[in-house]
Design a protein around this motif. Structure first.
Motif, short mmCIF file in Angstrom:
data_model
loop_
_atom_site.label_atom_id
_atom_site.label_comp_id
_atom_site.label_asym_id
_atom_site.label_seq_id
_atom_site.Cartn_x
_atom_site.Cartn_y
_atom_site.Cartn_z
N ARG A 461 51.41 90.53 86.91
CA ARG A 461 50.82 89.69 85.84
C ARG A 461 49.45 89.25 86.31
N LEU A 462 48.45 89.79 85.64
CA LEU A 462 47.08 89.62 86.13
C LEU A 462 46.32 88.58 85.32
N GLY A 463 45.64 87.70 86.04
CA GLY A 463 44.77 86.74 85.37
C GLY A 463 43.35 86.92 85.88
N GLY A 489 46.18 94.84 79.46
CA GLY A 489 46.93 94.65 80.71
C GLY A 489 46.57 93.37 81.44
N VAL A 490 45.86 92.48 80.77
CA VAL A 490 45.49 91.22 81.41
C VAL A 490 46.24 90.08 80.74
N ALA A 491 46.95 89.28 81.53
CA ALA A 491 47.75 88.21 80.96
C ALA A 491 46.90 87.03 80.54
N ARG A 492 45.88 86.71 81.29
CA ARG A 492 45.06 85.54 81.03
C ARG A 492 43.60 85.81 81.36
N VAL A 493 42.70 85.31 80.55
CA VAL A 493 41.29 85.24 80.91
C VAL A 493 40.89 83.80 80.70
N GLU A 494 40.44 83.12 81.74
CA GLU A 494 40.16 81.69 81.62
C GLU A 494 38.86 81.33 82.34
N ARG A 495 38.21 80.30 81.83
CA ARG A 495 37.07 79.71 82.52
C ARG A 495 37.57 78.56 83.38
N ILE A 496 37.08 78.48 84.60
CA ILE A 496 37.41 77.33 85.46
C ILE A 496 36.13 76.86 86.14
N ARG A 505 39.53 74.58 92.35
CA ARG A 505 40.78 74.86 93.04
C ARG A 505 41.98 74.37 92.22
N ASP A 506 41.90 73.11 91.77
CA ASP A 506 43.03 72.53 91.03
C ASP A 506 43.26 73.27 89.71
N ALA A 507 42.16 73.61 89.03
CA ALA A 507 42.30 74.29 87.75
C ALA A 507 42.95 75.66 87.93
N LEU A 508 42.50 76.37 88.97
CA LEU A 508 43.04 77.71 89.21
C LEU A 508 44.53 77.63 89.51
N LEU A 509 44.88 76.70 90.38
CA LEU A 509 46.28 76.56 90.79
C LEU A 509 47.15 76.25 89.57
N GLN A 510 46.67 75.30 88.76
CA GLN A 510 47.47 74.86 87.62
C GLN A 510 47.64 75.98 86.59
N ARG A 511 46.56 76.64 86.24
CA ARG A 511 46.65 77.64 85.17
C ARG A 511 47.38 78.88 85.65
N ALA A 512 47.15 79.28 86.89
CA ALA A 512 47.83 80.47 87.39
C ALA A 512 49.33 80.22 87.47
N SER A 513 49.70 79.01 87.82
CA SER A 513 51.12 78.74 87.97
C SER A 513 51.78 78.59 86.60
N GLU A 514 51.08 77.97 85.65
CA GLU A 514 51.59 77.90 84.26
C GLU A 514 51.90 79.29 83.70
N ALA A 515 50.95 80.20 83.95
CA ALA A 515 51.06 81.51 83.33
C ALA A 515 51.93 82.46 84.15
N ARG A 519 48.70 88.19 90.19
CA ARG A 519 47.48 88.90 90.61
C ARG A 519 46.30 88.13 90.01
N LEU A 520 45.28 87.86 90.86
CA LEU A 520 44.15 87.06 90.39
C LEU A 520 42.83 87.78 90.68
N VAL A 521 42.01 87.90 89.64
CA VAL A 521 40.62 88.31 89.87
C VAL A 521 39.77 87.07 89.62
N ILE A 522 38.94 86.72 90.61
CA ILE A 522 38.12 85.52 90.46
C ILE A 522 36.65 85.94 90.47
N VAL A 523 35.99 85.65 89.37
CA VAL A 523 34.56 85.95 89.24
C VAL A 523 33.82 84.65 89.50
N ASP A 524 32.93 84.65 90.46
CA ASP A 524 32.31 83.38 90.84
C ASP A 524 30.97 83.65 91.52
#
Lengths: 1032, 140
Positions: A461-463, A489-496, A505-515, A519-524
C-alpha cells in the motif's frame, strides 16, 4: 587545582577538539569510535577547515578525502558523517578564550560569534540571496568570485545554514523580510559558553602566506598573478571558474602557465625561514591537473629544490617531471611584470648558466607557503601552551603529539605545515593519547527497530507525500500533485509540512498510519545529509513498524534542478523520479535490516587483543598506547633488545636522549601490562573464523601459539648497504649511521665530504629515503660545533630539508658547511689512495666544471631498505609494493590500514621515516586498532544495502566468494551454498552482479525492483513526447 | 530531427557520481533535462543486463558514472565496471548497435560541474546520432 562546584552543571565531554579540519575531524572520529564524547570547535561558520578548498590531491590525483576512517563501513564526506554522529557536538564560530584545570578535568571558556541566521530554522532555500543587495569578494574562492553579505556555506559544509558576513552586511533588513522561516536575526549576540573536557586536542590548521608581501611578484597588483590556493579553486569543478583555466584579466583561456615555488617559504626576508614542505607537491599536482583540464596547456615550474621527500611523493614527482607539457626550471624568479597591452605575465629570472631570461605567460601561480593560523597566539595563550620560534605549537621529537601542557595535544599544520597524510596520522596519535586520559564508555548497541507483526503478508500500500519545503517549490508541487492523482496503484497522495520539521514528522506518521500504508515515497527539499530530517524519518518508521526499505526519498532539488527557469522541465523530471521511486518500492520486499556483532563470544581470558610486530619506536609507541587504552598487548621483537634504529641515534633529539626515552617507555609498558618477547619471530599467522589471528611464535626457548584480534606491523627498515665508493674496503668511507656512532664516541672525523642520494632515487631503488638530508645536516652541524676548523662539504641532488629542517640547512650554511649540487648523470668520483687523503671529484652543476675535494672521511647517505617481511603477510592478503614496503589502503586518508580487517602498520615498514614520525604512526595505529576492536565487538546494524542469498537458487558456484572485495562471502560446506558474513559486508552489490542464478541479491537493489525502475524511467517515452521540455 | 530530445538513463554510483549529480542539482547548474538517474551503490554492481534493458526499452543513451580509478569506496568496483563495459561495447558493436550510446565516466562527488558538462556533451552527441533504432521497432 580542582574545578569548583559551580561547574558541575556544565556540558561535559571527554575530549574537546579545537579546529575541525582534516586533523580535527580524524581525531574526533577515532575518539567517538572509542566511545568518547567529543566537542568539535572551529572558528569558521562550519566544520571542515581546508577540506572545502581541496578537490583533488596527490598522489592519487583524485579527491578521496571521503576515505577518512570513521568506523567499519564506507563513509561519505567526513563533515556529513560528523553531523550524524551522536557522540559529537559541533561548535561553529567558536573561539577558546581560557582553559582552566588540568589533564582529566579541564574547563574551557568559549566565545561563540553570531551567525545571524538560526541554523535550526534556516532551510537553505536561498530566498535571502535574491534580495541581498551587497556583495564582496569571497574569501573561500580567494576573492576570485563574488559573495553576498548573506551566503550559502560550501557544499557539504555542516551546519548547512546560511551565514551573514558582518563585514559586508549593511543591516538593510531585506533578508529578514524575505526569509520565509524567520531565521535571520541581525541582532543575534555573541555568546560566552563553557565546557568541561578531560583532554584537549588542538588542530587549528594553517594560514597561507600573504603573497602581496612579496612585492616583486606583483600579487594583488598584476592582473594575472594568482596564489596556489586561488588556482586550486580554479581547477576545482566546484570552484571559482568551475574547472576552467582562464585569465582573471579577460576570461580568455590560460594556456601558458607559470608556477613559482617558495613564495613565503625558505625566505628570511619575510620572516619565513622554514620550508612549507608541501608546496612542491601541490605545484606538481596542479600542473598535472591543468594539463588534464586543457591538453594544450604548457606548464613551467620555477623551483629551487624539488622537495618530494619520501616514497609516494618521489614516485609522484618522478612521473610529473617526465610528463609532456610540463617543464621544470631550476632558478629563483627575480621579478614578475605585466605587458600593458596583452596583460601577459612576464617573468624575469636568471637561469643556471647565469643568463638573464624573460618569458611571458598567461597566468602565474605563486606557490605560497603556510604559516600558523591568525589566532595561533591567542589560542596558545588561552590554552597555556608554548609556541616555538616559528609560531607553531611547541612539541618535541620523541613526544610529538604532546604540547607543553599535560593533557593538551597538538596535531596537523599547527605543529608545522604538512601534507594531509601526516595530519591524519598526527590526529590519530593525539586521539590515542587523549583517550587514555578519559574513561571509555561502551559503545551503544544499535538495534534495528522491530517491524509490525504480519508485515510480510500485507499487500503493498503505497502513499506519496509531498513535503511543503518552501515557497520556491509551491508551483512545482501543485503541478506534481495534479499529475500524481492520476497515477494508478497509489493509495494516498498527500501534502505534509517538510519532513525537516517536527510538524512534518507528526503529519506523516499520522496519515500513513491512518491509511495503513507500508510503502512511502517522500518528495521534499534535500533530506540526504540533513540530520534533523533523518532523525524524523527514523521516528516515523519506528512508529509505523516499517523497515528503512519501505521509504524512497525524492529530492526536489536534484535532477533536473527545480531552480531552473523553466518550471515545466523540472516537473517532468520530478514526475519521472517519483514514478521511478514508486515502481521500485512496489517491487521491493520489506526485509528488515539485520543487526550484527562481529565477535559474539568474548575472547578467552588468555587471548590477546593485539600483537605488535617490531620493537622500534613505532612498535613501542603502538604497544604502549594500546595497553594504556586498556587492551591486552603482546610486543614481539626479533632482536635481543628493544629500540630498533633508535639505539643507533647519536645525541639528543630536541633535548631528550633517545636512551632515556626508551628506558621510560619500557618501564611504562611494564606498568601497563604489555607482554614483551624479544628474540622472537612470528613465523606463521592465519585468520580464524571469528576474524582473530592465530600466530605462531618462535624463539630460542621454543614455539608457542597466541591469538589476537588485531595485528600491528612495525617491522621497520634497515640501513642500505652501499656497494660503491670503495665502501667496505676503505675504513675512511662510512655511512651516516656509522658516522653517528663515531661522533657519539667523540671521534674527530677530520675534513668530511658527504654524498647524498647514494644508490637512492635510482632505477634500482627509485624512492627517496626522506631522512638522509636532515641526518646529514645534523651531523654536519655537530662536526662544525665540536671542531669548527673542519671542512664539511655536502654533495646533493635536491636538498630535502623540509619543514623546520630548513633551519638546520640555514645554520649549516652559516657555520660554513659547503653545499655542492651534482647531476645524477655526473655522480661524484672518489679516489682512495692507500697513502694520503681521500679525494672526491664532482662536477658542480652550477659551475658546470669539476671540483676536487680532499677529505679525511667520506660519508655516504645511503637511505633505508625495507626489512624482510614474513611470507605469511602476503598470504593474509597484505599488499607489498615492488620496492618492498607495505602499501596502505589509501595513501592519504588511510595511511596505516592495510585493507585487511584488523591489520595495521606503522613506522618505516611503510616507507622510510623519522623517529618522530614513527612514534606518531605507532600511537595512531594504536588508536585505529583500538577503534577497530571496539566497533567489532559492538552490536550494530548491518549496512542497509547488505547482500543476501536465496539458498534455493544458489548452485554453490563460488563466483560471489571470489568477487567479494571484503571477504564477506564464504561457502557453507555442509549445505554447499554461499553465505554472507553480515559484519564484513560493505553493501556494494558486486556479489549480486556476478551471481548467474539471481540467488545473490542486494537489499534495496533487488534485481526485479531495479528492472522496474528502468521501465518507469522510460515509460513516459511511449506515452507522449515531452514538448515543454527544452534545455534552459 | 531538430526537435529530437534524447532520453538518457544514468546509472550512478552512490558515493561519487550520484552525489555529484545531487550537487549539480542543488547548485542549480544548468544542464539538459534529458537524464533519468538510477542510483546504485557501486558501478561494480551494475549488471550489463540493466544497460541492455534500458537500450531495449528505447533509451537513446546510457550513462554510467562512478568514482575515479583508485577512489572506489569498495576498493575495485569501478575497475570491474570498466572491464564489463568494455565487453559490452564489443557485444553492442557486434549486434550492429552503436556502442557510443553507452558512456562510462568517472565523476567524483565534488564534480557537479563535470556531471553537468558530461550530460550536456552526451545529449549533443546523441542528438547527432539520432534516436535509438530500437524505437523504430514495433512495440507490443
Amino acid at each position: 587545582m580542582p574545578l569548583s562546584a559551580r561547574d558541575e552543571h556544565l556540558e561535559r565531554v571527554d575530549v574537546a577538539v579545537i579546529g575541525a579540519g582534516i586533523a580535527g575531524l580524524q581525531a574526533a572520529f577515532l575518539l567517538t569510535s572509542l566511545g568518547r564524547r567529543v566537542a568539535l570547535l572551529d572558528t569558521a561558520p562550519w566544520i571542515g577547515g581546508s577540506f572545502h578548498l581541496l578537490d583533488r590531491t596527490f598522489p592519487t590525483d583524485s579527491c578521496g578525502l571521503c576515505f577518512m576512517e570513521a568506523g567499519l563501513s564506507p563513509t561519505f564526506c567526513p563533515t556529513l558523517e560528523s553531523a550524524r554522529n551522536p557522540l559529537l557536538s559541533i561548535y561553529p564560530l567558536t573561539q577558546v578564550t581560557a582553559v582552566e584545570g588540568q589533564a582529566g578535568d579541564f574547563r574551557l571558556t568559549l566565545r561563540q560569534l553570531p551567525r545571524y541566521v538560526d541554523p535550526a530554522r534556516c532551510t537553505a532555500c536561498g530566498e535571502c540571496l535574491a534580495v541581498c543587495p551587497v556583495s564582496g569578494p569571497s574569501s573561500d574562492e580567494g576573492a576570485l568570485a563574488p559573495r553576498q553579505a548573506i551566503y550559502r556555506p560550501p557544499w557539504r559544509a555542516v551546519p548547512r545554514a546560511f551565514v551573514i558576513d558582518p563585514t559586508l552586511c549593511t543591516h538593510c533588513g531585506a533578508c529578514v523580510e524575505a526569509c520565509p522561516e524567520g531565521a535571520v536575526e541581525l541582532d543575534m549576540p555573541a555568546q560566552t559558553l563553557a565546557l568541561r573536557a578531560g583532554a584537549v586536542i588542538t588542530a587549528p590548521g594553517f594560514e597561507p602566506f600573504p603573497a602581496e608581501r612579496k612585492g616583486e611578484y606583483g600579487f594583488g597588483v598584476l592582473d594575472n598573478v594568482v596564489t596556489s590556493l586561488q588556482f586550486e579553486r580554479m581547477i576545482s569543478f566546484s570552484g571559482s571558474t568551475r574547472g576552467r583555466l582562464v585569465r582573471p584579466s579577460d576570461g580568455r583561456p590560460a594556456r601558458r602557465l607559470a608556477f613559482i615555488s617558495c613564495v613565503g617559504s625558505r625566505d628570511v626576508s619575510v620572516g619565513r625561514p622554514y620550508c612549507s614542505s608541501i608546496c612542491c607537491m601541490i605545484t606538481a599536482k596542479q600542473a598535472a591537473i591543468a594539463r588534464e583540464l586543457d591538453a594544450q596547456a604548457s606548464c613551467t615550474v620555477f623551483y629551487i629544490d624539488l622537495r618530494a621527500q619520501g616514497r609516494d611523493d618521489e614516485y609522484y614527482m618522478a612521473r610529473r617531471l617526465n610528463a609532456p607539457g610540463i617543464r621544470y626550471v631550476r632558478c629563483q624568479v627575480s621579478t614578475i611584470k605585466q605587458s600593458q597591452r596583452t596583460r601577459d605575465v612576464i617573468i624575469e629570472y636568471w637561469d643556471e648558466a647565469g643568463q638573464r631570461q624573460e618569458e611571458s605567460f598567461d597566468l602565474a601561480v605563486l606557490a605560497v607557503g603556510f604559516g600558523p593560523p591568525a589566532e595561533a597566539a591567542a589560542l596558545a595563550q588561552a590554552l597555556g601552551i608554548e609556541r616555538n620560534e616559528l609560531g607553531f605549537a611547541r612539541t618535541s621529537a620523541l613526544r610529538p603529539a604532546e604540547s607543553s601542557r599535560p593533557g593538551v595535544f597538538a596535531a596537523g599544520a599547527f605543529r608545522e605545515p604538512k601534507d594531509i597524510v601526516h595530519s591524519v596520522v598526527e590526529a590519530g596519535a593525539a586521539a590515542a593519547l587523549a583517550a587514555t586520559l578519559t574513561p571509555a564508555a561502551p559503545l551503544a548497541a544499535e538495534e534495528p527497530p522491530p517491524l509490525r507483526p504480519g508485515l510480510e503478508d500485507e499487500p503493498p500500500r503505497l502513499g506519496i507525500f509531498l513535503g511543503e519545503a518552501g515557497r520556491q517549490y509551491a508551483a512545482l508541487l501543485e503541478d506534481l500533485e495534479r499529475r500524481l492523482r492520476r497515477l494508478r496503484g497509489v493509495a494516498r497522495v498527500e501534502r505534509i509540512p517538510s519532513l525537516a520539521s517536527p510538524a512534518g514528522r507528526d503529519a506523516l506518521l499520522q496519515r500513513a498510519s491512518e491509511a495503513g500504508l507500508n510503502r512511502l515515497v517522500i518528495v521534499d527539499a534535500p533530506l540526504r545529509f540533513a540530520p534533523a530530517a533523518e532523525a524524523n524519518l527514523g521516528q516515523v518508521l519506528r512508529g509505523l513498524g516499517l523497515p528503512d526499505s519501505a521509504v524512497e526519498l525524492v529530492d526536489m532539488d536534484a535532477w533536473p534542478p527545480a531552480g531552473c527557469d523553466v518550471p515545466a522541465r523540472s516537473v517532468n523530471g520530478l514526475w519521472d523520479s517519483v514514478r521511478m521511486a514508486a515502481a521500485g518500492l512496489l517491487r521491493r520486499p520489506l526485509t528488515p535490516r539485520p543487526a550484527i556483532t562481529v565477535s559474539p563470544t568474548p575472547p578467552a581470558a588468555e587471548a590477546l587483543d593485539a600483537v605488535v610486530m617490531g620493537g622500534g619506536p613505532a612498535g613501542i609507541s603502538a604497544a604502549l598506547a594500546m595497553a594504556e587504552l586498556g587492551l591486552r598487548v603482546l610486543l614481539v621483537e626479533q632482536a635481543p633488545q628493544l629500540g630498533g634504529h633508535l639505539r643507533e641515534f647519536a645525541g639528543a633529539l630536541d633535548g631528550e636522549e633517545p636512551a632515556e626515552w626508551l628506558a621510560e617507555r619500557i618501564q611504562r609498558m611494564e606498568q601497563a601490562g604489555v607482554r614483551v618477547r624479544t628474540h622472537t619471530a612470528v613465523i606463521r599467522s592465519s585468520r580464524q573464523p571469528d576474524d582473530s589471528y592465530l600466530l605462531e611464535l618462535a624463539s630460542p626457548e621454543g614455539q608457542e601459539q597466541v591469538q589476537a584480534g588485531a595485528l600491528v606491523i612495525a617491522a621497520g627498515s634497515l640501513p642500505a648497504q652501499p656497494s660503491s665508493f670503495s665502501y667496505g674496503q676503505d675504513p675512511r668511507v662510512m655511512t651516516q649511521d656509522e658516522l653517528a656512532r663515531r661522533l657519539g664516541a667523540g671521534e674527530d672525523p677530520g675534513d668530511v665530504v658527504m654524498i647524498q642520494c647514494v644508490e637512492s632515487r635510482t632505477a634500482e631503488r627509485p624512492y627517496c629515503s626522506r631522512t638522509c638530508c636532515a641526518q646529514a645536516l645534523r651531523h654536519a652541524l655537530r662536526i662544525k660545533e665540536a671542531w669548527p676548523a673542519r671542512q664539511v662539504v655536502i654533495l646533493y641532488r635536491d636538498l630535502r630539508a623540509f619543514g623546520h629542517y630548513e633551519l638546520d640547512y640555514l645554520a649549516a650554511r652559516r657555520a660554513g658547511v659547503r653545499f655542492i649540487r651534482y647531476e645524477p648523470h655526473q655522480p661524484p668520483q672518489v679516489h682512495a689512495p692507500t697513502a694520503g687523503r681521500l679525494e672526491v671529484e664532482v662536477v658542480d652543476a652550477l659551475l658546470g666544471r669539476p671540483i676536487r675535494l680532499p677529505a679525511d672521511s667520506l660519508v655516504l647517505s645511503v637511505g633505508a631498505v625495507p626489512a624482510a617481511l614474513p611470507h605469511w603477510l602476503q598470504e593474509l592478503g597484505v599488499p607489498v609494493h615492488a620496492d618492498g614496503f607495505l602499501i596502505p589502503e589509501h595513501p592519504k586518508m588511510r595511511p596505516l590500514s592495510l585493507g585487511r580487517p584488523g591489520i595495521f602498520a606503522c613506522g618505516a615498514v611503510l616507507g622510510p621515516c623519522f623517529a618522530e614520525e614513527a612514534v606518531l604512526q605507532g600511537q595512531a595505529a594504536a588508536a585505529h586498532a583500538a577503534a577497530y576492536l571496539a566497533e567489532r565487538t559492538r552490536r550494530r546494524a548491518a549496512v542497509e544495502s547488505i547482500a543476501f542469498v536465496n539458498e534455493r537458487l544458489c548452485s554453490g558456484c563460488e563466483l560471489c566468494v571470489r568477487a567479494c572485495p571484503f571477504e564477506a562471502r564464504v561457502m557453507n560446506v555442509e549445505r554447499h551454498v554461499a553465505e554472507v558474513r553480515a559484519a564484513f559486508c560493505a553493501g556494494c552489490g558486486t556479489c549480486a552482479m556476478v551471481c548467474p542464478n539471481g540467488a545473490s541479491q542486494q537489499r534495496l537493489f533487488e534485481t526485479p525492483a531495479v528492472l522496474q525502475v528502468i521501465d518507469a524511467a522510460l515509460d513516459s517515452l511511449w506515452e507522449a513526447p515531452l514538448p515543454e521540455e527544452k534545455p534552459c | 530531427m531538430a526537435d529530437f530530445e534524447p532520453r538518457i538513463v544514468a546509472f550512478l554510483c552512490n558515493w561519487c557520481t550520484y552525489t555529484a549529480a545531487d550537487l549539480a542539482g542543488t547548485s542549480r547548474l544548468q544542464y539538459p533535462p534529458n537524464v533519468r538517474v538510477i542510483r546504485l551503490m557501486c558501478t561494480g554492481a551494475l549488471d550489463p543486463v540493466y544497460v541492455s534493458k534500458a537500450l531495449l526499452e528505447g533509451a537513446d543513451g546510457v550513462l554510467i558514472g562512478g568514482c575515479h580509478p583508485g577512489d572506489c569506496h569498495y576498493q575495485s568496483g569501478n575497475y570491474k565496471a570498466r572491464r564489463r563495459i568494455a565487453i559490452l561495447h564489443t557485444i553492442l558493436a557486434q549486434l550492429g548497435f552503436d556502442p557510443q550510446r553507452v558512456w562510462l565516466r568517472w565523476i567524483s562527488a565534488s564534480e557537479g560541474q563535470r556531471f553537468a558538462d558530461t550530460v550536456t556533451e552526451m545529449v549533443e552527441h546523441l542528438r547527432r546520432l539520432g534516436p535509438n533504432p530500437m524505437r523504430e521497432l514495433p512495440m507490443s
